[in-house]
Motif scaffolding. Structure first.
Motif, PDB file in Angstrom:
ATOM      1  N   ASN A 164       0.321  12.239   5.770  1.00 42.46           N
ATOM      2  CA  ASN A 164       1.149  12.811   4.676  1.00 42.46           C
ATOM      3  C   ASN A 164       2.234  13.737   5.070  1.00 42.46           C
ATOM      4  OD1 ASN A 164      -0.706  14.794   5.214  1.00 42.46           O
ATOM      5  ND2 ASN A 164      -0.714  15.497   3.216  1.00 42.46           N
ATOM      6  N   ILE A 165       3.539  14.042   4.370  1.00 45.78           N
ATOM      7  CA  ILE A 165       4.450  14.921   4.566  1.00 45.78           C
ATOM      8  C   ILE A 165       4.188  15.808   3.292  1.00 45.78           C
ATOM      9  CG2 ILE A 165       6.802  15.685   4.827  1.00 45.78           C
ATOM     10  CD1 ILE A 165       7.167  12.492   5.878  1.00 45.78           C
ATOM     11  N   VAL A 166       4.157  17.020   3.587  1.00 45.69           N
ATOM     12  CA  VAL A 166       4.047  18.016   2.295  1.00 45.69           C
ATOM     13  C   VAL A 166       5.272  18.991   2.499  1.00 45.69           C
ATOM     14  CG1 VAL A 166       2.517  19.959   1.454  1.00 45.69           C
ATOM     15  CG2 VAL A 166       1.632  18.008   2.652  1.00 45.69           C
ATOM     16  N   VAL A 167       5.758  19.535   1.233  1.00 41.61           N
ATOM     17  CA  VAL A 167       6.865  20.142   1.010  1.00 41.61           C
ATOM     18  C   VAL A 167       6.537  21.512   0.735  1.00 41.61           C
ATOM     19  CG1 VAL A 167       9.029  20.340  -0.386  1.00 41.61           C
ATOM     20  CG2 VAL A 167       8.141  18.083   0.096  1.00 41.61           C
ATOM     21  N   PHE A 168       6.947  22.429   1.374  1.00 45.77           N
ATOM     22  CA  PHE A 168       6.976  24.042   1.014  1.00 45.77           C
ATOM     23  C   PHE A 168       8.033  24.601   0.607  1.00 45.77           C
ATOM     24  CE2 PHE A 168       3.401  22.616   3.943  1.00 45.77           C
ATOM     25  CZ  PHE A 168       2.480  23.239   3.285  1.00 45.77           C
ATOM     26  N   SER A 169       8.239  25.539  -0.237  1.00 45.92           N
ATOM     27  CA  SER A 169       9.355  26.419  -0.617  1.00 45.92           C
ATOM     28  C   SER A 169       9.188  27.720   0.262  1.00 45.92           C
ATOM     29  CB  SER A 169       9.483  26.885  -1.912  1.00 45.92           C
ATOM     30  OG  SER A 169       8.516  27.627  -2.324  1.00 45.92           O
ATOM     31  N   ILE A 170      10.374  28.247   0.938  1.00 38.81           N
ATOM     32  CA  ILE A 170      10.266  29.461   1.866  1.00 38.81           C
ATOM     33  C   ILE A 170      10.711  30.272   0.930  1.00 38.81           C
ATOM     34  CG2 ILE A 170      11.367  30.411   3.860  1.00 38.81           C
ATOM     35  CD1 ILE A 170      11.877  27.364   5.067  1.00 38.81           C
ATOM     36  N   ASP A 171       9.983  31.516   0.805  1.00 46.77           N
ATOM     37  CA  ASP A 171      10.431  32.780   0.407  1.00 46.77           C
ATOM     38  C   ASP A 171      11.266  33.470   1.104  1.00 46.77           C
ATOM     39  OD1 ASP A 171      10.482  35.852  -0.072  1.00 46.77           O
ATOM     40  OD2 ASP A 171       8.935  35.303  -1.188  1.00 46.77           O
ATOM     41  N   GLN A 172      12.801  33.435   0.593  1.00 46.26           N
ATOM     42  CA  GLN A 172      13.896  34.074   1.493  1.00 46.26           C
ATOM     43  C   GLN A 172      13.770  35.494   1.850  1.00 46.26           C
ATOM     44  OE1 GLN A 172      16.416  31.482   2.382  1.00 46.26           O
ATOM     45  NE2 GLN A 172      14.737  30.478   1.825  1.00 46.26           N
ATOM     46  N   LYS A 173      12.872  36.234   1.499  1.00 43.25           N
ATOM     47  CA  LYS A 173      12.691  37.668   1.791  1.00 43.25           C
ATOM     48  C   LYS A 173      11.598  37.934   2.794  1.00 43.25           C
ATOM     49  CE  LYS A 173      14.427  39.332  -2.846  1.00 43.25           C
ATOM     50  NZ  LYS A 173      14.363  40.099  -3.834  1.00 43.25           N
ATOM     51  N   THR A 174      10.603  36.960   2.712  1.00 41.25           N
ATOM     52  CA  THR A 174       9.385  37.121   3.495  1.00 41.25           C
ATOM     53  C   THR A 174       9.317  36.088   4.373  1.00 41.25           C
ATOM     54  OG1 THR A 174       7.977  36.178   2.006  1.00 41.25           O
ATOM     55  CG2 THR A 174       8.195  38.477   1.676  1.00 41.25           C
ATOM     56  N   GLY A 175       9.678  34.998   4.184  1.00 41.85           N
ATOM     57  CA  GLY A 175       9.487  33.771   5.098  1.00 41.85           C
ATOM     58  C   GLY A 175       8.216  33.068   4.858  1.00 41.85           C
ATOM     59  N   LYS A 176       7.473  33.437   3.796  1.00 39.33           N
ATOM     60  CA  LYS A 176       6.171  32.732   3.466  1.00 39.33           C
ATOM     61  C   LYS A 176       6.277  31.569   2.898  1.00 39.33           C
ATOM     62  CE  LYS A 176       3.390  37.005   2.824  1.00 39.33           C
ATOM     63  NZ  LYS A 176       2.311  37.771   1.785  1.00 39.33           N
ATOM     64  N   LEU A 177       5.493  30.678   3.203  1.00 37.53           N
ATOM     65  CA  LEU A 177       5.597  29.152   2.587  1.00 37.53           C
ATOM     66  C   LEU A 177       4.814  29.143   1.510  1.00 37.53           C
ATOM     67  CD1 LEU A 177       5.220  27.339   6.069  1.00 37.53           C
ATOM     68  CD2 LEU A 177       7.318  27.947   4.779  1.00 37.53           C
ATOM     69  N   LYS A 178       5.159  28.427   0.476  1.00 41.68           N
ATOM     70  CA  LYS A 178       4.263  27.891  -0.624  1.00 41.68           C
ATOM     71  C   LYS A 178       4.322  26.591  -0.839  1.00 41.68           C
ATOM     72  CE  LYS A 178       4.023  29.044  -5.588  1.00 41.68           C
ATOM     73  NZ  LYS A 178       4.465  29.843  -6.737  1.00 41.68           N
ATOM     74  N   PRO A 179       3.312  25.819  -1.108  1.00 41.09           N
ATOM     75  CA  PRO A 179       3.281  24.342  -1.488  1.00 41.09           C
ATOM     76  C   PRO A 179       4.182  24.170  -2.746  1.00 41.09           C
ATOM     77  CG  PRO A 179       0.989  25.095  -0.903  1.00 41.09           C
ATOM     78  CD  PRO A 179       1.960  26.297  -0.964  1.00 41.09           C
ATOM     79  N   THR A 180       4.908  23.149  -2.612  1.00 38.17           N
ATOM     80  CA  THR A 180       5.653  22.970  -4.073  1.00 38.17           C
ATOM     81  C   THR A 180       4.695  22.006  -5.127  1.00 38.17           C
ATOM     82  OG1 THR A 180       6.660  20.773  -2.819  1.00 38.17           O
ATOM     83  CG2 THR A 180       7.666  23.378  -2.696  1.00 38.17           C
ATOM     84  N   GLY A 181       3.913  21.278  -4.439  1.00 31.51           N
ATOM     85  CA  GLY A 181       3.088  20.332  -5.014  1.00 31.51           C
ATOM     86  C   GLY A 181       3.578  18.982  -4.781  1.00 31.51           C
TER      87      GLY A 181
END
Length: 163
Positions: free
Chosen positions: A130-147
């Protein structure tokens, strides 16, 4: 040319957008080496060696890919075994500060890539297909799954193309 730590197994190399710094992941050392880069002389000087997995991690893991965010503020490195992306902030001196290790929601993240806008990171999990998409927080660099994810047989390389 640069000397690296014995037994680390340098795998990939990425230049910072400013061309003042460079980063190499140690496949077997589960770490990233930060270098200053003297472009005129072509010389790399080690600044820092920093782990990509938590200090209490006891399993087998190997890094695979290392990339700077297009903004030059963040660095990412994939961990196969720990099955995560290590997130670092990049200081004005090129040194790294660990932010987090985010699960890739799959097994064996061999490769990942950041879209040209710097808003998304896509992780290719080779052994969970699988390939999973994450959004990148532009202030912290943290990754969040987009679903969002895509089933793909043994993905090992992701590239963005202009169409």
């Amino acid at each position: 040319f640069a000397k690296v730590r014995a037994g680390g197994g340098p795998r990939h190399f990425n230049l910072h957008p400013s061309l003042k710094y460079a980063y190499s992941n140690s496949e077997m050392g589960n770490a990233v080496t930060a270098f200053s880069f003297d472009k005129a002389k072509g010389v790399l000087t080690e600044l820092q060696y920093i782990p990509t997995v938590p200090a209490d991690w006891k399993g087998v893991s190997h890094t695979a890919e290392v990339l700077c965010h297009p903004s030059g503020k963040f660095l990412y490195c994939s961990n196969r075994g720990h099955d995560s992306i290590a997130v670092f902030t990049i200081g004005s001196d090129g040194k790294l500060t660990s932010v987090e290790q985010t699960s890739t929601q799959g097994k064996t993240p061999r490769n990942f890539n950041i879209d040209p806008t710097g808003k998304y990171l896509l992780a290719a999990n080779q052994d969970s297909d699988n390939i999973v998409v994450f959004s990148i927080d532009q202030k912290t660099g943290k990754l969040k799954p987009t679903g969002q994810s895509v089933e793909v047989g043994a993905p090992v390389c992701l590239k963005f193309m202009a169409l």
